[in-house]
Design a protein around this motif. Sequence first.
Motif, PDB file in Angstrom:
ATOM      1  N   UNK A 192      42.544  -1.442 -35.728  1.00 17.22           N
ATOM      2  CA  UNK A 192      43.858  -1.842 -35.226  1.00 17.22           C
ATOM      3  C   UNK A 192      44.528  -2.920 -36.074  1.00 17.22           C
ATOM      4  N   UNK A 193      43.720  -3.632 -36.874  1.00 11.94           N
ATOM      5  CA  UNK A 193      44.248  -4.692 -37.750  1.00 11.94           C
ATOM      6  C   UNK A 193      45.055  -5.724 -36.959  1.00 11.94           C
ATOM      7  N   UNK A 194      44.563  -6.067 -35.779  1.00 11.46           N
ATOM      8  CA  UNK A 194      45.262  -7.035 -34.951  1.00 11.46           C
ATOM      9  C   UNK A 194      45.150  -8.444 -35.517  1.00 11.46           C
ATOM     10  N   UNK A 195      46.217  -9.218 -35.321  1.00  8.80           N
ATOM     11  CA  UNK A 195      46.231 -10.618 -35.764  1.00  8.80           C
ATOM     12  C   UNK A 195      45.590 -11.532 -34.733  1.00  8.80           C
ATOM     13  N   UNK A 196      45.724 -11.166 -33.467  1.00  8.22           N
ATOM     14  CA  UNK A 196      45.262 -11.997 -32.359  1.00  8.22           C
ATOM     15  C   UNK A 196      44.543 -11.103 -31.353  1.00  8.22           C
ATOM     16  N   UNK A 197      43.501 -11.653 -30.744  1.00  5.79           N
ATOM     17  CA  UNK A 197      42.787 -10.905 -29.708  1.00  5.79           C
ATOM     18  C   UNK A 197      42.566 -11.824 -28.524  1.00  5.79           C
ATOM     19  N   UNK A 198      42.747 -11.297 -27.339  1.00  5.93           N
ATOM     20  CA  UNK A 198      42.629 -12.105 -26.134  1.00  5.93           C
ATOM     21  C   UNK A 198      41.652 -11.431 -25.177  1.00  5.93           C
ATOM     22  N   UNK A 199      40.943 -12.254 -24.408  1.00  4.33           N
ATOM     23  CA  UNK A 199      39.984 -11.691 -23.463  1.00  4.33           C
ATOM     24  C   UNK A 199      39.410 -12.763 -22.568  1.00  4.33           C
ATOM     25  N   UNK A 200      38.592 -12.348 -21.608  1.00  6.32           N
ATOM     26  CA  UNK A 200      37.940 -13.281 -20.706  1.00  6.32           C
ATOM     27  C   UNK A 200      36.843 -14.057 -21.414  1.00  6.32           C
ATOM     28  N   UNK A 201      36.382 -15.144 -20.796  1.00  6.90           N
ATOM     29  CA  UNK A 201      35.342 -15.970 -21.408  1.00  6.90           C
ATOM     30  C   UNK A 201      34.052 -15.187 -21.627  1.00  6.90           C
ATOM     31  N   UNK A 202      33.813 -14.159 -20.799  1.00  6.22           N
ATOM     32  CA  UNK A 202      32.608 -13.356 -20.948  1.00  6.22           C
ATOM     33  C   UNK A 202      32.647 -12.499 -22.206  1.00  6.22           C
ATOM     34  N   UNK A 203      33.841 -12.378 -22.806  1.00  2.13           N
ATOM     35  CA  UNK A 203      34.012 -11.537 -23.981  1.00  2.13           C
ATOM     36  C   UNK A 203      33.966 -12.320 -25.300  1.00  2.13           C
ATOM     37  N   UNK A 204      33.677 -13.610 -25.234  1.00  4.08           N
ATOM     38  CA  UNK A 204      33.737 -14.449 -26.434  1.00  4.08           C
ATOM     39  C   UNK A 204      32.879 -13.905 -27.573  1.00  4.08           C
ATOM     40  N   UNK A 205      31.650 -13.532 -27.274  1.00  2.00           N
ATOM     41  CA  UNK A 205      30.760 -13.010 -28.320  1.00  2.00           C
ATOM     42  C   UNK A 205      31.361 -11.770 -28.957  1.00  2.00           C
ATOM     43  N   UNK A 206      31.815 -10.838 -28.128  1.00  3.13           N
ATOM     44  CA  UNK A 206      32.393  -9.595 -28.638  1.00  3.13           C
ATOM     45  C   UNK A 206      33.629  -9.863 -29.498  1.00  3.13           C
ATOM     46  N   UNK A 207      34.472 -10.793 -29.060  1.00  3.00           N
ATOM     47  CA  UNK A 207      35.691 -11.104 -29.805  1.00  3.00           C
ATOM     48  C   UNK A 207      35.369 -11.706 -31.171  1.00  3.00           C
ATOM     49  N   UNK A 208      34.365 -12.560 -31.216  1.00 10.11           N
ATOM     50  CA  UNK A 208      33.974 -13.172 -32.492  1.00 10.11           C
ATOM     51  C   UNK A 208      33.349 -12.147 -33.434  1.00 10.11           C
ATOM     52  N   UNK A 209      32.644 -11.165 -32.883  1.00 16.47           N
ATOM     53  CA  UNK A 209      32.113 -10.083 -33.720  1.00 16.47           C
ATOM     54  C   UNK A 209      33.272  -9.308 -34.353  1.00 16.47           C
ATOM     55  N   UNK A 210      34.329  -9.100 -33.572  1.00 16.10           N
ATOM     56  CA  UNK A 210      35.504  -8.420 -34.106  1.00 16.10           C
ATOM     57  C   UNK A 210      36.123  -9.171 -35.267  1.00 16.10           C
ATOM     58  N   UNK A 211      36.247 -10.488 -35.134  1.00  9.35           N
ATOM     59  CA  UNK A 211      36.793 -11.296 -36.219  1.00  9.35           C
ATOM     60  C   UNK A 211      35.876 -11.252 -37.439  1.00  9.35           C
ATOM     61  N   UNK A 212      34.562 -11.272 -37.195  1.00  8.34           N
ATOM     62  CA  UNK A 212      33.592 -11.188 -38.291  1.00  8.34           C
ATOM     63  C   UNK A 212      33.738  -9.866 -39.053  1.00  8.34           C
ATOM     64  N   UNK A 213      33.853  -8.769 -38.310  1.00  9.90           N
ATOM     65  CA  UNK A 213      33.974  -7.454 -38.959  1.00  9.90           C
ATOM     66  C   UNK A 213      35.299  -7.317 -39.706  1.00  9.90           C
ATOM     67  N   UNK A 214      36.361  -7.889 -39.185  1.00  6.32           N
ATOM     68  CA  UNK A 214      37.633  -7.870 -39.904  1.00  6.32           C
ATOM     69  C   UNK A 214      37.473  -8.577 -41.252  1.00  6.32           C
ATOM     70  N   UNK A 215      36.745  -9.674 -41.257  1.00  6.49           N
ATOM     71  CA  UNK A 215      36.507 -10.410 -42.504  1.00  6.49           C
ATOM     72  C   UNK A 215      35.680  -9.574 -43.476  1.00  6.49           C
ATOM     73  N   UNK A 216      34.642  -8.907 -42.949  1.00 10.07           N
ATOM     74  CA  UNK A 216      33.778  -8.070 -43.787  1.00 10.07           C
ATOM     75  C   UNK A 216      34.576  -6.941 -44.426  1.00 10.07           C
ATOM     76  N   UNK A 217      35.502  -6.350 -43.644  1.00 13.74           N
ATOM     77  CA  UNK A 217      36.293  -5.231 -44.130  1.00 13.74           C
ATOM     78  C   UNK A 217      37.590  -5.664 -44.829  1.00 13.74           C
ATOM     79  N   UNK A 218      37.727  -6.989 -45.050  1.00 16.86           N
ATOM     80  CA  UNK A 218      38.873  -7.489 -45.808  1.00 16.86           C
ATOM     81  C   UNK A 218      40.201  -7.446 -45.085  1.00 16.86           C
ATOM     82  N   UNK A 219      40.158  -7.612 -43.761  1.00 22.91           N
ATOM     83  CA  UNK A 219      41.402  -7.563 -42.956  1.00 22.91           C
ATOM     84  C   UNK A 219      41.760  -8.952 -42.466  1.00 22.91           C
TER      85      UNK A 219
END
Length: 204
Positions: A177-204
């Motif tokens: 999705x190449x999103x700039x911002x992601x929002x979610x509940x506190x229970x989703x923090x780990x998942x959201x950070x994994x998303x940011x990590x993968x975006x970095x790995x894939x150069x996004x």
Amino acid sequence: MTDLLNTFKHGLEEIIPENILTSLLSGKKKRIVKWGADPSAPDLHLGHLVILNKLKCLQDMGHTIVFLIGDFTALIGDPSGKSETRPVLTQEDVQANTLTYEKQIFKKLDPKKTVVQHNSKWLSTLSSTEIMKIMSTYNVARMLEREDFKNRYSKGVSIGLHEFLYPLLQGYDSVILKNDIEIGGTDQKFNLLVGRHLQSVYGI
């Protein structure tokens, strides 16, 4: 715009990182904001309304909201906050819940300014090679830093290998999705950070 930005920030538990978010939202460029929900139940709940109110604020600022329905990841089951492996849903259950979610979000969001996506569109077509590439970006030690996994592991409670795959697939959604911002509940923090990590790995 300043008032809208302050309204958006008010009541948020955590912003990672806050200075970059302020920069993204204060500029003239319209940003892509992702919020995802697995259709694992027939209805959205009250906690989702908190997020929808924040998304509406971002929408009023002119940014694009992408509502991602996790119709593929729902088949795995989000392990967030769970003390045991979740039961697997059927495709029929997921499809029925998906229709409900699409109707309910538009009680708050403007359908003309909202993009609805389903992650089965890309996750169901991943090859085994592509899945291995995604899995190679993370390791077991990092997964076991996650509070729910750590608790279950220390108590000898079973953790399915597919549960390790869940945050990686949810993170891969952000790559697509190449999103700039992601929002979610506190229970989703780990998942959201994994998303940011993968975006970095894939150069996004």
